[in-house]
Enzyme design. Structure first.
Site, PDB file in Angstrom:
ATOM      1  N   VAL A 236     -10.915   2.976  -3.308  1.00 57.78           N
ATOM      2  CA  VAL A 236     -10.447   2.639  -5.132  1.00 57.78           C
ATOM      3  C   VAL A 236     -11.410   1.606  -5.283  1.00 57.78           C
ATOM      4  O   VAL A 236     -11.827   0.506  -5.001  1.00 57.78           O
ATOM      5  CB  VAL A 236      -9.105   2.036  -4.891  1.00 57.78           C
ATOM      6  CG1 VAL A 236      -8.629   1.596  -6.367  1.00 57.78           C
ATOM      7  CG2 VAL A 236      -7.977   2.980  -4.510  1.00 57.78           C
TER       8      VAL A 236
ATOM      9  N   ASP B   9       0.793  -1.298   0.015  1.00 58.20           N
ATOM     10  CA  ASP B   9       0.116   0.011   0.040  1.00 58.20           C
ATOM     11  C   ASP B   9       0.996   1.292   0.014  1.00 58.20           C
ATOM     12  O   ASP B   9       1.860   1.123   0.690  1.00 58.20           O
ATOM     13  CB  ASP B   9      -0.947   0.117   1.245  1.00 58.20           C
ATOM     14  CG  ASP B   9      -2.029   0.930   1.265  1.00 58.20           C
ATOM     15  OD1 ASP B   9      -3.052   0.573   1.164  1.00 58.20           O
ATOM     16  OD2 ASP B   9      -1.791   1.986   1.122  1.00 58.20           O
ATOM     17  N   ILE B  10       0.732   2.172  -0.815  1.00 60.14           N
ATOM     18  CA  ILE B  10       1.447   3.333  -0.911  1.00 60.14           C
ATOM     19  C   ILE B  10       1.318   4.330   0.342  1.00 60.14           C
ATOM     20  O   ILE B  10       2.209   5.073   0.577  1.00 60.14           O
ATOM     21  CB  ILE B  10       1.125   4.388  -2.231  1.00 60.14           C
ATOM     22  CG1 ILE B  10       1.949   5.038  -2.839  1.00 60.14           C
ATOM     23  CG2 ILE B  10      -0.401   5.134  -1.814  1.00 60.14           C
ATOM     24  CD1 ILE B  10       1.624   5.787  -4.082  1.00 60.14           C
TER      25      ILE B  10
ATOM     26  N   HIS C  65     -10.224  -5.007  -3.925  1.00 57.05           N
ATOM     27  CA  HIS C  65      -9.071  -5.307  -3.296  1.00 57.05           C
ATOM     28  C   HIS C  65      -9.268  -6.010  -1.976  1.00 57.05           C
ATOM     29  O   HIS C  65      -9.868  -5.506  -1.103  1.00 57.05           O
ATOM     30  CB  HIS C  65      -8.138  -3.901  -3.380  1.00 57.05           C
ATOM     31  CG  HIS C  65      -8.573  -2.847  -2.571  1.00 57.05           C
ATOM     32  ND1 HIS C  65      -9.700  -2.278  -3.384  1.00 57.05           N
ATOM     33  CD2 HIS C  65      -8.653  -2.380  -1.551  1.00 57.05           C
ATOM     34  CE1 HIS C  65      -9.883  -1.084  -2.502  1.00 57.05           C
ATOM     35  NE2 HIS C  65      -9.351  -1.231  -1.562  1.00 57.05           N
ATOM     36  N   MET C  66      -8.095  -6.549  -1.288  1.00 58.07           N
ATOM     37  CA  MET C  66      -7.932  -7.195   0.044  1.00 58.07           C
ATOM     38  C   MET C  66      -6.829  -6.365   0.513  1.00 58.07           C
ATOM     39  O   MET C  66      -5.710  -6.257  -0.103  1.00 58.07           O
ATOM     40  CB  MET C  66      -7.863  -8.535  -0.076  1.00 58.07           C
ATOM     41  CG  MET C  66      -7.359  -9.232   1.384  1.00 58.07           C
ATOM     42  SD  MET C  66      -7.366 -10.931   0.967  1.00 58.07           S
ATOM     43  CE  MET C  66      -9.088 -11.512   0.605  1.00 58.07           C
ATOM     44  N   HIS C  67      -6.948  -5.854   1.867  1.00 59.21           N
ATOM     45  CA  HIS C  67      -5.714  -5.342   2.520  1.00 59.21           C
ATOM     46  C   HIS C  67      -5.251  -6.485   3.488  1.00 59.21           C
ATOM     47  O   HIS C  67      -6.165  -7.113   4.212  1.00 59.21           O
ATOM     48  CB  HIS C  67      -6.338  -4.391   3.605  1.00 59.21           C
ATOM     49  CG  HIS C  67      -6.823  -3.026   2.810  1.00 59.21           C
ATOM     50  ND1 HIS C  67      -6.130  -1.863   2.633  1.00 59.21           N
ATOM     51  CD2 HIS C  67      -8.110  -2.597   2.370  1.00 59.21           C
ATOM     52  CE1 HIS C  67      -6.840  -0.946   1.973  1.00 59.21           C
ATOM     53  NE2 HIS C  67      -7.799  -1.464   1.934  1.00 59.21           N
TER      54      HIS C  67
HETATM   55  P1  5GP Z   1      -9.566   1.291   0.155  1.00 56.20           P
HETATM   56  O1  5GP Z   1      -9.933   2.429   1.149  1.00 56.20           O
HETATM   57  O2  5GP Z   1     -10.432   1.624  -1.201  1.00 56.20           O
HETATM   58  O3  5GP Z   1     -10.177  -0.132   0.752  1.00 56.20           O
HETATM   59  O4  5GP Z   1      -8.343   1.180   0.164  1.00 56.20           O
HETATM   60  C1  5GP Z   1      -7.448   1.777  -0.913  1.00 56.20           C
HETATM   61  C2  5GP Z   1      -6.124   1.928  -0.611  1.00 56.20           C
HETATM   62  O5  5GP Z   1      -5.209   2.013  -1.819  1.00 56.20           O
HETATM   63  C3  5GP Z   1      -5.627   2.735   0.121  1.00 56.20           C
HETATM   64  O6  5GP Z   1      -4.965   2.372   1.294  1.00 56.20           O
HETATM   65  C4  5GP Z   1      -4.622   3.530  -0.506  1.00 56.20           C
HETATM   66  O7  5GP Z   1      -3.430   4.029   0.390  1.00 56.20           O
HETATM   67  C5  5GP Z   1      -3.907   2.578  -1.622  1.00 56.20           C
HETATM   68  N1  5GP Z   1      -3.802   3.163  -2.954  1.00 56.20           N
HETATM   69  C6  5GP Z   1      -4.453   4.096  -3.475  1.00 56.20           C
HETATM   70  N2  5GP Z   1      -3.918   4.742  -4.537  1.00 56.20           N
HETATM   71  C7  5GP Z   1      -2.577   3.442  -4.614  1.00 56.20           C
HETATM   72  C8  5GP Z   1      -1.464   3.724  -5.640  1.00 56.20           C
HETATM   73  O8  5GP Z   1      -1.286   4.191  -6.539  1.00 56.20           O
HETATM   74  N3  5GP Z   1      -0.278   2.474  -5.333  1.00 56.20           N
HETATM   75  C9  5GP Z   1      -0.631   1.861  -4.131  1.00 56.20           C
HETATM   76  N4  5GP Z   1       0.445   0.951  -3.870  1.00 56.20           N
HETATM   77  N5  5GP Z   1      -1.611   1.798  -3.388  1.00 56.20           N
HETATM   78  C10 5GP Z   1      -2.404   2.824  -3.555  1.00 56.20           C
END
Ligand code: 5GP
Ligand code: ZN
Length: 113
Positions: free
Chosen positions: A95, A29-30, A99-101
Site C-alpha cells: 500500500v 490490519d484486514i 504505514h507502520m505494522h
Molecule cells: P504492506 O505490505 O504495504 O506493508 O502492508 C499493507 C497492509 O495493509 C497489509 O497487511 C494489508 O492486509 C493491509 N490492508 C490492505 N488493505 C486494507 C484495508 O482496506 N483495510 C485494512 N484495515 N487493512 C488493509
C-alpha cells in the site's frame, strides 16, 4: 482519491478506528498475520519512508509512541512485539501510503525476511 488508507482516513472505507488524533490514525490490519496486527499511519498522504521530508520526521516518533500505547492496550507490551515499516517494492510495501505494522501475540520469526 484512490489510496485505500486515505479512504480509511476519510471514513469512506469502514474500519475500526483504534486511535486517532490530528496527525495519525490506527486500525486493525484486514488480513492479520499475528493475533495482534495493527496499522498506524499518518493522515497526510506520504507515499513511503523514501518520500519523508526532514520536517516530517517527527511523525515517525509520534507513530512509535502511539504503537507503544496500543501494544499496552492490546496486552503485548510485556510479551513483546515488532514494529515494521516496509518501503518500496523490494521492501515489500504493497500500500503506497506510509504505514507502520504493530505485530504481536505470538513468537515472531527470528529472521527479518
Ligand atoms: P504492506 O505490505 O504495504 O506493508 O502492508 C499493507 C497492509 O495493509 C497489509 O497487511 C494489508 O492486509 C493491509 N490492508 C490492505 N488493505 C486494507 C484495508 O482496506 N483495510 C485494512 N484495515 N487493512 C488493509
Ligand atoms: Zn494515502
Amino acid at each position: 482519491m484512490e489510496c485505500i488508507f486515505c479512504q480509511i482516513v476519510a471514513g469512506k472505507v469502514p474500519s475500526e478506528i483504534l486511535y486517532q488524533d490530528e496527525e495519525v490514525i490506527a486500525f486493525p490490519d484486514i488480513n492479520p498475520e499475528a493475533p495482534v496486527h495493527l496499522i498506524i499511519i499518518p493522515k497526510r498522504h506520504i507515499p513511503s519512508l523514501a518520500h519523508l521530508s526532514e520536517w516530517e520526521l517527527p511523525i515517525i516518533g509520534h507513530m512509535v509512541d502511539i504503537a507503544n500505547q496500543l501494544a499496552k492496550r492490546k496486552g503485548v507490551s510485556e510479551s513483546g512485539y515488532r514494529l515494521v515499516i516496509s518501503c518500496g517494492k523490494e521492501g515489500g510495501q504493497l500500500v503506497p501510503h506510509l504505514h507502520m505494522h504493530l505485530l504481536g501475540g505470538r513468537k515472531l520469526s527470528d529472521t527479518l525476511g
